[in-house]
Design a protein around this motif. Sequence first.
Motif, mmCIF file in Angstrom:
data_model
loop_
_atom_site.group_PDB
_atom_site.id
_atom_site.type_symbol
_atom_site.label_atom_id
_atom_site.label_comp_id
_atom_site.label_asym_id
_atom_site.label_seq_id
_atom_site.Cartn_x
_atom_site.Cartn_y
_atom_site.Cartn_z
ATOM 1 N N GLU A 73 62.982 35.814 83.616
ATOM 2 C CA GLU A 73 64.421 36.886 83.663
ATOM 3 C C GLU A 73 65.114 36.185 82.320
ATOM 4 O O GLU A 73 66.031 36.647 82.959
ATOM 5 N N LYS A 74 65.444 35.521 82.362
ATOM 6 C CA LYS A 74 65.827 34.056 81.125
ATOM 7 C C LYS A 74 66.801 35.391 80.571
ATOM 8 O O LYS A 74 68.064 35.101 80.354
ATOM 9 N N LYS A 75 66.303 35.723 79.680
ATOM 10 C CA LYS A 75 67.133 37.029 78.525
ATOM 11 C C LYS A 75 67.878 37.995 79.379
ATOM 12 O O LYS A 75 68.745 37.724 78.737
ATOM 13 N N GLU A 76 67.308 38.175 80.233
ATOM 14 C CA GLU A 76 67.642 39.567 81.133
ATOM 15 C C GLU A 76 69.390 38.959 81.749
ATOM 16 O O GLU A 76 70.351 39.369 81.688
ATOM 17 N N LEU A 77 69.560 37.494 82.608
ATOM 18 C CA LEU A 77 70.151 36.852 83.042
ATOM 19 C C LEU A 77 71.557 36.922 81.983
ATOM 20 O O LEU A 77 72.321 37.066 81.940
ATOM 21 N N PHE A 78 70.618 36.428 80.942
ATOM 22 C CA PHE A 78 72.576 35.991 79.908
ATOM 23 C C PHE A 78 72.763 37.297 79.332
ATOM 24 O O PHE A 78 73.741 37.295 79.158
ATOM 25 N N SER A 79 72.306 38.005 78.730
ATOM 26 C CA SER A 79 72.793 39.568 78.993
ATOM 27 C C SER A 79 73.578 40.578 79.640
ATOM 28 O O SER A 79 74.596 40.699 79.346
ATOM 29 N N VAL A 80 72.525 40.094 81.027
ATOM 30 C CA VAL A 80 73.883 40.839 81.809
ATOM 31 C C VAL A 80 74.630 39.966 82.041
ATOM 32 O O VAL A 80 76.167 40.456 82.596
#
Length: 374
Positions: free
Chosen positions: A276-283
């Motif tokens: 989920e790291k990409k999602e976390l940075f984006s959100v």
Amino acid sequence: MQNELKYTVRSREIVDLATAMKNSSLTLSPYFQRNLVWRDAHKRDFIDTILRGYPFPQIFLARGKIDVENMTSSQAVVDGQQRLNAIREFIDGKLEVDGKSFRDLTSRQKEDFLKYEVPVIDFDLEAGDPRLKDVFHRLNRTYYALSAIEKLASEYSASEFLLVARALAGEILKTEVPIEELGDVGSEDDAETIPGNMFSRDPGIEEATWDWIVENAEGSFATLIRTEAIFTTFEFDRKVPLMFSLNVICTYLAGYYNRNDRVRKFLDEKSEVFPEKKELFSVLNATADFIVQMNLNKSSMWWNKANFFTLVVELARLPKLREQAPVDAGIKLQVMEQNLSSEYSLAAREAVNNRAQRDLRGEMVRSALEAPLP
């Protein structure tokens, strides 16, 4: 004894240690270390100890593998980071004792200071040796004992989950931190960027993972954390923003919980792979951008840690709340603050990290942001 730890007891002159810090062969803040926590008063007392010629306890260094081709070796500070930093700051002119910095001393005083012999214990430990962290933890059980987050940061230093939290907390930069160029010791040359040695980051971190983390460092969320008055300087020194970021991530993934109860669970489960790291940075970066555009007053209660935590979590977990104009959302929060209920006020002041209080604050912030403009 099998696996016996080899070490050497000796002394080294300050000039030798200062030169090693200058050329980056001695890493002051290796991957397992804490942040610098000494206040100026502690630093001045310590430098005064040296100027008076009094002894002080030994420092502990770890020597890495020798580069036989270039005939060089790297070292890292296991214990003594605060003392060596005080020495560096005094030499660099960033610290004064009785109104004098190093350059204000007489030639004889400078020579005596640089020739002062520091008791050193050298461990023969490479950067990836697990005993390195064990020694560090054992040496930090008493004075200025490690906090819970400092222990976690050292224990899980190679964890992908922790790396994401560190980047979001503003602990990871896109470039190496500039190290003051000492030149002739005590000069005023400009700072230069010197690459770190093998102890600069945990060798258990894969190169591709580290490159990705660095590429995504210094985003909007990290910038917001570091530029608004949410945390004090002392809290940054003790890694409070890192624990804050860990809790934001865990709450985004699993909802509200008591205190820091979910942090270690996620550090264990997502240590090697954090999908989920990409999602976390984006959100979280989008959430930070939204908050900035709200134009909240600098004295607003929303910069208080507990309220800011709730605001970030609600905006991050419910994208629909970010579909409205940020300025409109800011007006709604201002109205809520001006008409703050005693129930919310209590939940933001007492037992703020308990689940019941977090749930209550979340529900009330959510309702305020979903309500029509007054």
